[in-house]
Design an enzyme around this catalytic site. Structure first.
Site, PDB file in Angstrom:
ATOM      1  N   SER A 116      67.091  40.978  72.213  1.00  0.00           N
ATOM      2  CA  SER A 116      65.837  40.888  72.003  1.00  0.00           C
ATOM      3  C   SER A 116      65.272  39.789  71.128  1.00  0.00           C
ATOM      4  CB  SER A 116      65.497  42.247  71.553  1.00  0.00           C
ATOM      5  OG  SER A 116      65.706  43.465  72.275  1.00  0.00           O
ATOM      6  N   HIS A 350      70.664  52.038  76.087  1.00  0.00           N
ATOM      7  CA  HIS A 350      71.873  51.620  75.472  1.00  0.00           C
ATOM      8  C   HIS A 350      72.696  53.180  75.591  1.00  0.00           C
ATOM      9  CE1 HIS A 350      71.979  47.832  74.170  1.00  0.00           C
ATOM     10  NE2 HIS A 350      70.536  47.759  73.436  1.00  0.00           N
ATOM     11  N   ASP A 387      61.843  41.907  77.875  1.00  0.00           N
ATOM     12  CA  ASP A 387      62.586  40.914  77.222  1.00  0.00           C
ATOM     13  C   ASP A 387      63.899  40.595  77.709  1.00  0.00           C
ATOM     14  OD1 ASP A 387      63.408  43.436  76.595  1.00  0.00           O
ATOM     15  OD2 ASP A 387      63.671  42.949  74.274  1.00  0.00           O
ATOM     16  N   HIS A 388      64.314  41.628  78.469  1.00  0.00           N
ATOM     17  CA  HIS A 388      65.547  41.467  79.268  1.00  0.00           C
ATOM     18  C   HIS A 388      66.042  42.776  80.102  1.00  0.00           C
ATOM     19  CE1 HIS A 388      67.236  44.541  76.361  1.00  0.00           C
ATOM     20  NE2 HIS A 388      66.882  43.801  75.459  1.00  0.00           N
TER      21      HIS A 388
END
Lengths: 518, 234
Positions: A116, A350, A387-388
C-alpha cells in the site's frame, strides 16, 4: 449502523432467506430476451447522454478501498444485493454508478505485486516508488534513516498542493491514521512502519509518521480533518488509553501529539461516538478523531465497541460538512480535498475472511453514497479506486442467485456440486493464505491452528456464510497476500472522463491535479 | 525446537477450553495467584508421554501464562466492561503481537475468563460428581470426576483459590494431565509488568500481512505459537 450490513452481522432470519429466494426467482421469471435487450438499449442511451465535464473541479474526494480488487467489488455487489433481498448479480454498488471507469496498473518501482505504501504514493504524488516507502522517490532505500536524504527526495502530495492553494484538506480512514494509505498524504518516510517514535531504529533522524502529522504543518494551518484509529501512536507511553485502561501510549519521546494537534492547530479532538456526534461542523475549526488505540473495528464488529465508533460513512459526512464550511469560510470558496479509505478490506483478506472484506467494502460504498449526495458532480470530482488487489477469486459455476458466500450449486440444482474429490466447494476462495478452518466464536478452539491450505475437509455441513468462516486457499501462507492484477478506477465530476482505458496508477494524481487546476 | 513449548502451552490452554460455554453462574472473584504447572500429554496407548512446565500469573483482570522455557507466553487482559484483549509475547526477545477483541473474534481465538483464570470453569465443574476430599500444597481440595461427551475428567479443585490443582482429561485417542507443582515466591520468575510490556516491540495482528517480507520482521514468520498467524516451519 449501516442498515445494509446489519443483516450481515446477525443470523440471517428464515424470512429473509425466503424473501431472497422469492426475489431471485421473480427476477428470473420476469427476464426475457426482450428485457435484456431493452436494458442494453437503456444503458446505451444513458451512455450517449454522457458529456465530458470540462470544468475545473472545486473539490476532489478520493476513495481508496485498500485491497479492493475487481473480484472484491463484484462479490460485494452481489452480497450487498443479496443482503437486501434483491437480485445480487444485477445490483450495483454506488461506486459502480459513477460513469467513468479505467483500469490502474498497480506495480511499483521495484515490485510486480506491490504494497500500500508505493501504490498510495503513486496515486497522491504522481510518481511510483519502492515498496514500503511513503511519498519519497525511488532513489531512497527502504529504511533510510537520514532525514536529509528523505527531504532531498520527498514528493509533493495532492493534499500538500491543495493546502498551498488554500484548499481545506481532510483524511479519513478506518485504519490507524498513521497507516500507509493515509500517511502517504501528509508524511514522507522511507519506512511505512515508523508510525511512532518507538518504531524508529537507533540513529534515525527521519521523523515518525504521527509526529509528521503535526510537524509538517505551520501553526493554525494543519490538515482540517484527520479521523481514524491509531490513538496510542499519538500518546506518550506514560499515558493510559481512555477507552482501554490497560493500554498505554506508544511514544517514548514524551510528546502528546493529541494535545499538540489541539494547541498548534486549534482542532477539536474526539475519541468516541458520543463526542463525534456532538461535533457541529459549523462551530469547529478543525477536527482530530482517533477512535481506537490501533485500527478501528471492522464494520461487522463495530457494534461491539463499548463506547461506539462512527462508521466510515458517518466520518465522511462529517468531514465533508466541515471541509465545505472551512472552504467557504476562506472568502472565495477554494474548495476541499478529502481522502477516504476503507482500510480494513485489506486486513480481512489477509486473514482469509471474505465476510469482513466484503462487508467493509459495502460500508465504504455507503460512504461513497454519502459523498455523492452531499456534493454536486458539476464541481466535485469523485474518484473511487484501490491500491492493489488480493488473491481472491469467484469460481464457477454457481447458479444465478446462489449465496455469494455459499457453496457452489449448479443451475437447476439444489445441492452443492461436488469437486473431483467428492467434496463441495465455495464460490469464493483464495490462491494463497491460511486457508480453511472453522472457528466457532466462543467455543473450543485449539491453541495453535495449523495452516490448512488446499482441500482439507468436507464442508458439506459447514456454514460457509458464517462471519468466522475462512475460505480455502491453495498455497499455504500464514497470511494471504496482495495480488498484482489491475484494479478499477471509478469516477464522476470534472475531468472524470480523463480516467479511461488502462493507465499507470500514478496517472490518477495527474487527473486530480489537472481537475483542480493546481 | 519450538514445538515442545508450543505443545506444552497449547495443551495447557486447551484444557481451559474443554467444552462449550455454559450459562454463567455468580461471577467468581479471582485472587492474585502465581504458580507453576506441569502438563503431560500422551497418545493412547501411552508409550511416549510429553510433558513440560509452564507458569500462570492470575489477577482479577489479567492472566498470563508462559512456557517453562520462557520463550513464549500469552497475556490476557479484560477491562471493566468485560472486553478482553490478548498479547502473544516472546519475553526473551521483548517482542509480541497484540490482538484486540475483533482480531480474536475473526480468528476464533476467544476464551471465557473463567476458563483462563481457573483452568476449568466452575460451571463445568458442576457437571462432574464429587469424589472425596484431599489436600494440595496446604490447601483443602475437592476431587471431582465424570464424563463430558467423549472426555473422561478427573479434577482436583481448590475452592479457596478457585483453580484446579489437577485436571486429567482422557480423550478417545489421548490423555492430557495438568498438575499444580507449586506456588511462586517473590524470588521466582515474575510476570511481565505493564512497564516491561510497554518497552516490548509490539506489532498489531492486523498488520502482519503487510510485514511478512520485511527482513526485520522475520521473527513473525517463526512465531508458530502466535494464534491466527502460525508459521509452517513444522
Amino acid at each position: 449502523m449501516n442498515t445494509r450490513i446489519q443483516f450481515a452481522i446477525k443470523p440471517v432470519a428464515a424470512a429473509l432467506v425466503v424473501a431472497f429466494y422469492m426475489n431471485a426467482a421473480l427476477a428470473a421469471e420476469t427476464e426475457t430476451a426482450a428485457t435484456w435487450y431493452e436494458a442494453g438499449q437503456a444503458a446505451l442511451k444513458e451512455a450517449k447522454g454522457l458529456h465530458p465535464n470540462e470544468r475545473r473541479a472545486k473539490n476532489v474526494i478520493l476513495f481508496l478501498g485498500d485491497g479492493m480488487g475487481v473480484s472484491t467489488v463484484t462479490a460485494s455487489r452481489i452480497l450487498d444485493g443479496q443482503l437486501q433481498g434483491k437480485d445480487g448479480e444485477k445490483n450495483s454498488l454506488y461506486m459502480e454508478k459513477l460513469p467513468y471507469v479505467a483500469l490502474s496498473k498497480t506495480y511499483s518501482a521495484n515490485q510486480q505485486t506491490s504494497d500500500s505504501a508505493p501504490t498510495m504514493t503513486a496515486i497522491v504524488t504522481g510518481v511510483k516508488t519502492n515498496d514500503g516507502e511513503l511519498s519519497v522517490d525511488q532513489a531512497v532505500a527502504r529504511e533510510e534513516r537520514d532525514n536529509a536524504v528523505i527531504q532531498a527526495h520527498k514528493l509533493t502530495t495532492i493534499l500538500e498542493l491543495g493546502k498551498a492553494r488554500g484548499m481545506a484538506t481532510g483524511v479519513v480512514t478506518t485504519t490507524r491514521a498513521t497507516h500507509a494509505t493515509p500517511a502517504a498524504l501528509y508524511a514522507h518516510t522511507s519506512e511505512r512502519d515508523w508510525e511512532a517514535d518507538s518504531n524508529l531504529p537507533a540513529g534515525a533522524t527521519v521523523k515518525d509518521i504521527a509526529a509528521q502529522s503535526v510537524d509538517n504543518f505551520a501553526p493554525n494551518d494543519g490538515m482540517d480533518v484527520l479521523m481514524g484509529g491509531g490513538r496510542t501512536y499519538f500518546m506518550p507511553n506514560t499515558q493510559f488509553d481512555p477507552e482501554y485502561p490497560a493500554t498505554r501510549g506508544r511514544r517514548k519521546d514524551g510528546r502528546d501529539l493529541i494535545a499538540e494537534w489541539q494547541n498548534k492547530f486549534g482542532c477539536a479532538y474526539v475519541w468516541n461516538k458520543t463526542q463525534f456526534d456532538a461535533i457541529d461542523p459549523a462551530n469547529t475549526r478543525c477536527l482530530l478523531g482517533l477512535f481506537e488505540p490501533s485500527h478501528m473495528h471492522y464494520e461487522a464488529d463495530r457494534a461491539n465497541d463499548a463506547v461506539g465508533e462512527p462508521s466510515v460513512a458517518e466520518m465522511t459526512a462529517k468531514a465533508i460538512d466541515l471541509l465545505s464550511k472551512k472552504a467557504k469560510g476562506k472568502g472565495d470558496d477554494k474548495g476541499f480535498f478529502l481522502m477516504v479509505e476503507g482500510g480494513r478490506i485489506d486486513h480481512a483478506h489477509h486473514a482469509g475472511n471474505a465476510y469482513r472484506a466484503l462487508t467493509d467494502t459495502i460500508a465504504m460504498d455507503e460512504a461513497v453514497r454519502v459523498a455523492m449526495e452531499k456534493t454536486d458532480p458539476k464541481d466535485t470530482l469523485i474518484i473511487v479506486t484501490a491500491d492493489h488487489s488480493h488473491t481472491f477469486t469467484i469460481a464457477g459455476y454457481p447458479k444465478r442467485g446462489n449465496p455469494i458466500l455459499g457453496k457452489v450449486v449448479n443451475p437447476g440444482q439444489t445441492a452443492p456440486v461436488k469437486a473431483a474429490d467428492g467434496m463441495p466447494y465455495t464460490t469464493l476462495s483464495y490462491a494463497n493464505g491460511p486457508g480453511y478452518h472453522v472457528l466457532p466464536v466462543g467455543g473450543d478452539t485449539v491453541y495453535s491452528q495449523p495452516i490448512k491450505a488446499g482441500r482439507v475437509a468436507d464442508m458439506s455441513n459447514v456454514d460457509t456464510e458464517d462471519q468466522g468462516f475462512h475460505q480455502e486457499a491453495l498455497v499455504p501462507l500464514s497470511s494471504e497476500t496482495h495480488a498484482g492484477e489491475d484494479v478499477a478506477i471509478f469516477a464522476n465530476g470534472p475531468k472524470a472522463h480523463l480516467l479511461h482505458g488502462v493507465q499507470e496508477q500514478n496517472y490518477i494524481f495527474h487527473v486530480m491535479k489537472d481537475a483542480l487546476g493546481l | 525446537m519450538k514445538h515442545h513449548h508450543v505443545f506444552t502451552l497449547g495443551a495447557a490452554l486447551a484444557l481451559s477450553s474443554l467444552a462449550a460455554v455454559l450459562p454463567a453462574l455468580a461471577a467468581p472473584t479471582y485472587e492474585d495467584l502465581a504458580a507453576r504447572f506441569n502438563t503431560t500429554t500422551c497418545a493412547l496407548p501411552c508409550t511416549a508421554p510429553q510433558s513440560g512446565d509452564w507458569y500462570l500469573w492470575r489477577g482479577e483482570n489479567r492472566v498470563e501464562v508462559r512456557a517453562g522455557s520462557g520463550e513464549v507466553g500469552e497475556i490476557w487482559r479484560r477491562d471493566g466492561k468485560g472486553r478482553v484483549d490478548f498479547v502473544y509475547v516472546e519475553p526473551a526477545h521483548k517482542r509480541g503481537i497484540e490482538y484486540n477483541a475483533s482480531d480474536l473474534r475473526i480468528i476464533g481465538h476467544t476464551r471465557s475468563w473463567d476458563r483462563l483464570a481457573s483452568l476449568i470453569p466452575p460451571a463445568e465443574l458442576e457437571k462432574l460428581s464429587p469424589a472425596g476430599e484431599t489436600e494440595v500444597l496446604g490447601h483443602k481440595a475437592q476431587r471431582y470426576s465424570g464424563k463430558l461427551g467423549q472426555r473422561t475428567l478427573e479434577v482436583v479443585w481448590l475452592p479457596d483459590l478457585q483453580i484446579a490443582a489437577r485436571v486429567s482429561v482422557t480423550y478417545p485417542d489421548r490423555q492430557v494431565t495438568t498438575e499444580l507443582k507449586g506456588f511462586l515466591g517473590k524470588d521466582d520468575v515474575a510476570a511481565t509488568s505493564d512497564d516491561a510490556l510497554a518497552a516490548y516491540q509490539l506489532v498489531d495482528f492486523s498488520d502482519l500481512g503487510d510485514m511478512e517480507t520485511k527482513p526485520s520482521m522475520a521473527w513473525v514468520k517463526e512465531a508458530v505459537a502466535a494464534p491466527g498467524h502460525e508459521g509452517h516451519t513444522h
